[in-house]
Design a protein around this motif. Structure first.
Motif, PDB file in Angstrom:
ATOM      1  N   ASN A 294       0.960  -1.302  -0.066  1.00  0.00           N
ATOM      2  CA  ASN A 294      -0.013   0.027   0.109  1.00  0.00           C
ATOM      3  C   ASN A 294       0.915   1.147  -0.066  1.00  0.00           C
ATOM      4  OD1 ASN A 294      -2.462  -1.272  -0.072  1.00  0.00           O
ATOM      5  ND2 ASN A 294      -2.479  -1.656   2.090  1.00  0.00           N
TER       6      ASN A 294
ATOM      7  N   ARG B 207       1.223   5.815  -0.794  1.00  0.00           N
ATOM      8  CA  ARG B 207       0.536   7.019  -1.128  1.00  0.00           C
ATOM      9  C   ARG B 207       1.198   7.893  -1.838  1.00  0.00           C
ATOM     10  NH1 ARG B 207      -3.424   7.380   2.794  1.00  0.00           N
ATOM     11  NH2 ARG B 207      -3.453   5.814   4.326  1.00  0.00           N
TER      12      ARG B 207
ATOM     13  N   ALA C 153      -3.373  10.442  -4.151  1.00  0.00           N
ATOM     14  CA  ALA C 153      -3.756   9.182  -4.237  1.00  0.00           C
ATOM     15  C   ALA C 153      -3.367   8.272  -3.392  1.00  0.00           C
ATOM     16  CB  ALA C 153      -3.204   8.685  -5.930  1.00  0.00           C
TER      17      ALA C 153
ATOM     18  N   GLY D 237      -3.160   3.699  -2.717  1.00  0.00           N
ATOM     19  CA  GLY D 237      -3.590   2.268  -3.432  1.00  0.00           C
ATOM     20  C   GLY D 237      -2.581   1.383  -3.127  1.00  0.00           C
ATOM     21  N   ARG D 238      -2.639   0.179  -3.927  1.00  0.00           N
ATOM     22  CA  ARG D 238      -1.459  -0.880  -3.910  1.00  0.00           C
ATOM     23  C   ARG D 238      -0.713  -0.791  -5.254  1.00  0.00           C
ATOM     24  NH1 ARG D 238      -2.257  -6.173  -5.176  1.00  0.00           N
ATOM     25  NH2 ARG D 238      -4.638  -5.665  -5.282  1.00  0.00           N
TER      26      ARG D 238
ATOM     27  N   ILE E 183      -1.372   2.079  -9.723  1.00  0.00           N
ATOM     28  CA  ILE E 183      -1.869   1.797  -8.169  1.00  0.00           C
ATOM     29  C   ILE E 183      -3.225   0.949  -8.483  1.00  0.00           C
ATOM     30  CG2 ILE E 183      -0.172   3.004  -7.273  1.00  0.00           C
ATOM     31  CD1 ILE E 183      -2.164   5.079  -6.394  1.00  0.00           C
ATOM     32  N   GLN E 184      -3.588   0.261  -7.444  1.00  0.00           N
ATOM     33  CA  GLN E 184      -4.994  -0.106  -7.471  1.00  0.00           C
ATOM     34  C   GLN E 184      -5.574   0.486  -6.485  1.00  0.00           C
ATOM     35  OE1 GLN E 184      -6.422  -3.047  -9.300  1.00  0.00           O
ATOM     36  NE2 GLN E 184      -8.184  -1.729  -8.520  1.00  0.00           N
ATOM     37  N   THR E 185      -6.505   1.542  -6.832  1.00  0.00           N
ATOM     38  CA  THR E 185      -7.267   2.230  -5.753  1.00  0.00           C
ATOM     39  C   THR E 185      -8.712   1.552  -5.693  1.00  0.00           C
ATOM     40  OG1 THR E 185      -8.521   3.710  -7.116  1.00  0.00           O
ATOM     41  CG2 THR E 185      -6.156   4.333  -6.673  1.00  0.00           C
ATOM     42  N   THR E 186      -9.443   2.002  -4.568  1.00  0.00           N
ATOM     43  CA  THR E 186     -10.721   1.791  -4.727  1.00  0.00           C
ATOM     44  C   THR E 186     -11.787   2.161  -5.781  1.00  0.00           C
ATOM     45  OG1 THR E 186     -11.327   3.626  -3.313  1.00  0.00           O
ATOM     46  CG2 THR E 186     -11.006   1.825  -2.015  1.00  0.00           C
TER      47      THR E 186
ATOM     48  N   VAL F 237      -7.714   1.203 -11.433  1.00  0.00           N
ATOM     49  CA  VAL F 237      -6.483   1.290 -11.327  1.00  0.00           C
ATOM     50  C   VAL F 237      -6.092   2.784 -11.695  1.00  0.00           C
ATOM     51  CG1 VAL F 237      -4.374   0.628 -12.869  1.00  0.00           C
ATOM     52  CG2 VAL F 237      -6.135  -1.287 -12.079  1.00  0.00           C
ATOM     53  N   ARG F 238      -5.286   3.266 -11.116  1.00  0.00           N
ATOM     54  CA  ARG F 238      -4.628   4.838 -11.375  1.00  0.00           C
ATOM     55  C   ARG F 238      -3.403   4.681 -11.962  1.00  0.00           C
ATOM     56  NH1 ARG F 238      -5.793  10.390  -7.860  1.00  0.00           N
ATOM     57  NH2 ARG F 238      -4.794  11.333  -9.406  1.00  0.00           N
TER      58      ARG F 238
END
Ligand code: BTN
Length: 264
Positions: free
Chosen positions: A219, A221, A230, A232-233, A245-248, A251-252
């Motif tokens: 995870n 930031r 942002a 995510g993972r 990154i995998q966000t809620t 993918v960003r």
């Protein structure tokens, strides 16, 4: 000075290179910044494959306009000019490719466990061992790139204490060698990496970069100008070096620019 101190010496660096004719290495005892010096030089001439390495910098620069501090003889501080005749738009992944080259050179010197943090921090034991600053310059002979690389070799405790982030050095990683040999190893890897990057771009380095990413699947930031933008993972980097990154919300994709990545 540290007991194993061996001064930087252009003839020793050349002696460690398979292709010394491919570089123009210049050693400076002291300079404002090896990268600033190469950028100034680009205003009047060709900086392709010019290397400036210094024992100390009075105005060393890092990313985000930060300063890069050192103590004379206790770091490896150098910049390499490159004029690849590539469009600026494809240079985004270059700093990541250079990170892979630095890792390979350190591994060649039996320094294990070196990791990269997107976009281009060099880490050991989760602490900052070095950094890479890639700057483009439009000079007398066209678009050029200045790759500035700083590695902590044997910082003393007073300097460590003055740096806000956790830092480490090569001595702590068990390396007590000759910086001339280390620089030759890094230039040798960069020689290969730059040609590979010119031909295939960052995509050919992607797997090697991911294998060394300190925060892969962790995870994270992302910060810009002191603000979190942002979270995510960290799941991947794509063919041009953008971090995915995998966000809620899905993918960003983040392009390096002035972003900072922190463990979340
Ligand atoms: C970073 O912020 O992590 C990048 C640091 C880059 C420092 C190197 S030291 C040699 C070259 N000259 C500079 O002024 N900066 C780079």
């Amino acid at each position: 000075m540290n007991p194993e101190f061996i001064a930087l010496d252009a003839s020793r660096i050349d002696a460690g290179l398979f292709h010394p004719e491919r570089f123009r290495v210049e050693v400076q005892p002291t300079i404002d910044s090896t990268s600033s010096a190469l950028k100034r030089r680009a205003e009047t001439g060709d900086i392709d494959r010019a290397v400036i390495v210094a024992e100390t910098q009075s105005a060393g620069r890092g990313r985000h306009g930060r300063s890069w501090v050192d103590q004379p003889g206790r770091s490896l501080l150098f910049s390499l000019g490159w004029q690849p005749a590539l469009d600026a738009s494809v240079l985004a992944g270059l700093s990541l490719a250079a990170g892979v080259a630095v890792c390979l050179a350190l591994e060649e010197q039996d320094i294990a466990g070196v990791r990269l943090k997107w976009p281009n921090d060099v880490l050991h034991n989760h602490c900052k061992l070095g950094g890479i600053l890639v700057e483009t310059v439009t000079g007398a002979t066209g678009l050029g790139v200045v790759l500035g690389i700083g590695l902590n070799v044997s910082l003393d405790t007073s300097l460590r204490a003055s740096i806000a982030a956790p830092v480490t050095d090569l001595a702590a990683a068990g390396w007590h060698g000759d910086r001339n040999v280390l620089l030759a190893a890094i230039l040798g890897q960069l020689d290969v990496a730059l040609e590979r990057f010119r031909r295939d771009g960052f995509r050919s380095f992607r797997a090697e970069w991911l294998a060394r990413h300190a925060l892969q699947q962790r995870n994270v930031r992302i910060w810009r100008d002191g603000q979190e933008i942002a979270a995510g993972r960290a799941i991947d980097v794509d063919a041009d070096g953008a971090l995915l990154i995998q966000t809620t919300a899905g993918v960003r994709r983040l392009l390096s620019g002035e972003l900072t990545l922190r463990a979340g």
